[in-house]
Design a protein around this motif. Structure first.
Motif, PDB file in Angstrom:
ATOM      1  N   VAL A  76      11.950   2.033   3.887  1.00 37.23           N
ATOM      2  CA  VAL A  76      10.769   2.814   3.498  1.00 37.23           C
ATOM      3  C   VAL A  76       9.554   2.396   4.331  1.00 37.23           C
ATOM      4  O   VAL A  76       9.221   1.210   4.411  1.00 37.23           O
ATOM      5  N   VAL A  77       8.923   3.400   4.959  1.00 36.38           N
ATOM      6  CA  VAL A  77       7.757   3.175   5.811  1.00 36.38           C
ATOM      7  C   VAL A  77       6.670   4.165   5.392  1.00 36.38           C
ATOM      8  O   VAL A  77       6.966   5.305   5.048  1.00 36.38           O
ATOM      9  N   THR A  78       5.403   3.699   5.382  1.00 36.24           N
ATOM     10  CA  THR A  78       4.314   4.636   5.135  1.00 36.24           C
ATOM     11  C   THR A  78       3.357   4.650   6.330  1.00 36.24           C
ATOM     12  O   THR A  78       3.214   3.653   7.041  1.00 36.24           O
ATOM     13  N   VAL A  79       2.713   5.809   6.537  1.00 32.67           N
ATOM     14  CA  VAL A  79       1.800   6.007   7.657  1.00 32.67           C
ATOM     15  C   VAL A  79       0.480   6.561   7.121  1.00 32.67           C
ATOM     16  O   VAL A  79       0.482   7.410   6.214  1.00 32.67           O
ATOM     17  N   TYR A  80      -0.623   6.067   7.686  1.00 31.59           N
ATOM     18  CA  TYR A  80      -1.965   6.491   7.285  1.00 31.59           C
ATOM     19  C   TYR A  80      -2.690   6.908   8.562  1.00 31.59           C
ATOM     20  O   TYR A  80      -3.022   6.060   9.385  1.00 31.59           O
TER      21      TYR A  80
END
Ligand SMILES: [Zn+2]
Length: 199
Positions: free
Chosen positions: A134-138
């Motif tokens: 799981v990876v998040t990007v902003y």
């Protein structure tokens, strides 16, 4: 069972943190079901539920929202061409949300920053690896506004930078993207499963 839920379940099975949260979400779902039959349960659920909506708590459990408090929803996930913007992506891979320019953008979960800085159409962006695929990007944060660097350890609620309109963007907002095993997924059901419903 719809596909996104399977995806989340698959991702969750590889992450202890997410697994615990999903178990919690399932428990909440069970309680909600029970509350339909038991009016007495509905009151505490309504009270605890108010903290899990925009305008409530930033962090719920080990995960949280990218922006604190209320926000405007921009484009959701999927096919959303932008009228009058030929260079904007049509198939939107994230969830856009905004507060006034300069609002603080927060990490949504525990993990390690794997990218912090200029990143193509994302402008000034931060990418966090939460483990379990799981990876998040902003995306689109103001230049020189980042509080973290590559390698920084973060938890939900760690300030990342300031909302801006860098990269391919038509106005101040956060492009919030979640990837599971490298594939962008719809943030709305993903966050809802963590007790963090988006608009
Ligand atoms: Zn976006």
């Amino acid at each position: 069972m719809p596909k996104p839920v399977l995806l989340i379940a698959g991702a969750a099975a590889r992450s202890k943190t997410v697994r615990r949260l999903v178990v919690g979400a399932v428990a909440v779902g069970l309680m909600l079901t029970l509350s339909l039959a038991t009016p007495l349960l509905a009151v505490p659920l309504m009270l605890s539920g108010s903290g899990a909506t925009a305008g409530g708590s930033l962090v719920v459990g080990e995960w949280g929202y990218p922006l604190a408090g209320d926000y405007n929803k921009g484009r959701g996930f999927g096919w959303h061409p932008v009228e009058g913007c030929a260079y904007c992506s049509k198939d939107h891979k994230g969830y856009d949300m905004d507060q006034p320019c300069g609002a603080t953008v927060y990490a949504t979960g525990p993990g390690r920053v794997v990218r912090a800085g200029p990143w193509d159409s994302f402008g000034n962006a931060v990418e966090i690896d939460h483990g379990g695929g799981v990876v998040t990007v902003y995306g689109h944060m103001q230049w020189d506004s980042l509080y973290v660097t590559e390698g920084s350890r973060v938890v939900a609620g760690t300030p990342l930078g300031l909302e801006g309109t860098t990269g391919v963007s038509t106005g101040c907002h956060v492009h919030f993207e979640i990837r599971v095993d490298g594939v962008p997924v719809d943030p709305e059901p993903f966050m809802a499963a963590l007790g963090l419903p988006l608009k």
